[in-house]
Design an enzyme around this catalytic site. Structure first.
Site, mmCIF file in Angstrom:
data_model
loop_
_atom_site.group_PDB
_atom_site.id
_atom_site.type_symbol
_atom_site.label_atom_id
_atom_site.label_comp_id
_atom_site.label_asym_id
_atom_site.label_seq_id
_atom_site.Cartn_x
_atom_site.Cartn_y
_atom_site.Cartn_z
ATOM 1 N N THR A 1 -0.525 -11.536 -2.053
ATOM 2 C CA THR A 1 -1.629 -12.267 -1.416
ATOM 3 C C THR A 1 -1.408 -12.214 0.085
ATOM 4 O O THR A 1 -0.302 -12.482 0.564
ATOM 5 C CB THR A 1 -1.651 -13.723 -1.914
ATOM 6 N N GLU B 1 -6.055 -4.160 14.749
ATOM 7 C CA GLU B 1 -5.809 -4.599 16.115
ATOM 8 C C GLU B 1 -6.683 -3.815 17.102
ATOM 9 O O GLU B 1 -7.104 -2.690 16.836
ATOM 10 C CB GLU B 1 -4.325 -4.354 16.486
ATOM 11 N N SER C 1 0.842 -1.211 0.000
ATOM 12 C CA SER C 1 0.000 0.000 0.000
ATOM 13 C C SER C 1 0.870 1.252 0.000
ATOM 14 O O SER C 1 1.729 1.409 0.850
ATOM 15 C CB SER C 1 -0.873 0.062 1.263
#
Ligand code: HPA
Length: 269
Positions: free
Chosen positions: A90, A190, A36
């Site tokens: 992936t 989280e 990203s």
């Protein structure tokens, strides 16, 4: 053991063979996995040799998630090296199994790659790091409970994140801090308690990728460099809730700096 078409080594061999044919290149020297925020400069890293849709290569899948690309660029770098640039990966949380997560690493190894650069977007545990801060990975903690290794394969992990490559990245940009990356399974972000746990354990960054790939790379004997982009303060570090769209937007905002950093790094690798 007889190899079957879908055992992980055979699949990597098949993918490597197809890349050789389609790119017309016998081998490669380095591979980069762009996570990203890291993809924007991919095309400027060298002279293009091939641009292959990952989903068409054996064992690869089109990334399911917005913000994660899906190409394999083969390039000749300014120093004359052949580089494989994966603009997608992936993730373990996609539930395709760990072999699918590390398939790109194994394919790169089959093509002779000896240096792997792993990048990602991560939550910053260290409150000093604002979104947009790149951080060199000095070590990792794998909290996924999984491993890409099969059977009793006892590989040394003491220098997983190759110290000479950490030093090289710091030469390229002396302002870059280093940190310990903690891989959670995801896909949920989280909880604040999990982030506090990561901090107590010595973690500086939390994310959902990279550590499993690094293990496979070490099994293959590669040198590994990792850089995280802090896309957000990890949960509970500030009172801001986490939002995937904002994580992607932070990656896009940092894109010019990251593109320059990757280009400078490729220039010295
Ligand atoms: N946690 C896990 N993965 C992430 C985060 C985060 O805060 N930000 C970007 N990827």
């Amino acid at each position: 053991m007889n190899a079957t078409v879908d055992d992980p080594t055979s699949l990597a061999l098949e993918a490597a063979a197809q890349i050789r044919t389609q790119a017309g290149t016998a081998s490669a020297d380095l591979a980069l996995v762009l996570g990203s925020g890291w993809k924007s400069g991919a095309d400027q890293l060298g002279t293009p040799v091939a641009d292959l849709p990952l989903g068409d290569l054996p064992g690869f899948h089109i990334p399911a998630v917005a913000g994660h690309g899906g190409r394999l660029l083969v390039l000749t770098t300014p120093t004359g090296k052949t580089a494989l640039v994966f603009t997608g990966r992936t993730h373990f949380y996609e539930e395709r199994g760990v072999d699918a997560v590390v398939h790109g690493v194994r394919t790169a190894a089959e093509l002779g790659v000896t240096t792997l650069v792993l990048t990602n977007g991560a939550g910053g545990v260290n409150p000093a790091w604002a979104p947009g801060q790149p951080v060199i990975i000095s070590d990792h903690i794998n909290l996924t409970g999984a491993s890409p290794l099969h059977g009793p394969t006892f590989i040394d992990m003491s220098t997983t994140w190759t110290p000479a490559l950490v030093a090289l990245a710091q030469q390229v940009d002396p302002s870059l801090p280093t940190g310990v990356y903690v891989q959670f399974r995801g896909p949920q972000y989280e909880t604040p308690a999990e982030v506090r746990m990561a901090r107590v354990l010595g973690g500086d960054l939390v994310g959902m990728s990279t550590a499993l790939e690094a293990i496979a790379a070490r099994e293959a004997g590669m040198d590994v460099l990792g850089i995280s982009l802090v896309t957000n303060a990890a949960a509970g570090v500030t009172d801001q809730p986490l939002d995937h769209a904002e994580v992607i937007a932070a990656g896009e905002a940092a894109a010019p700096r990251l593109a320059g950093l990757v280009r400078d790094l490729v220039g010295v690798l």
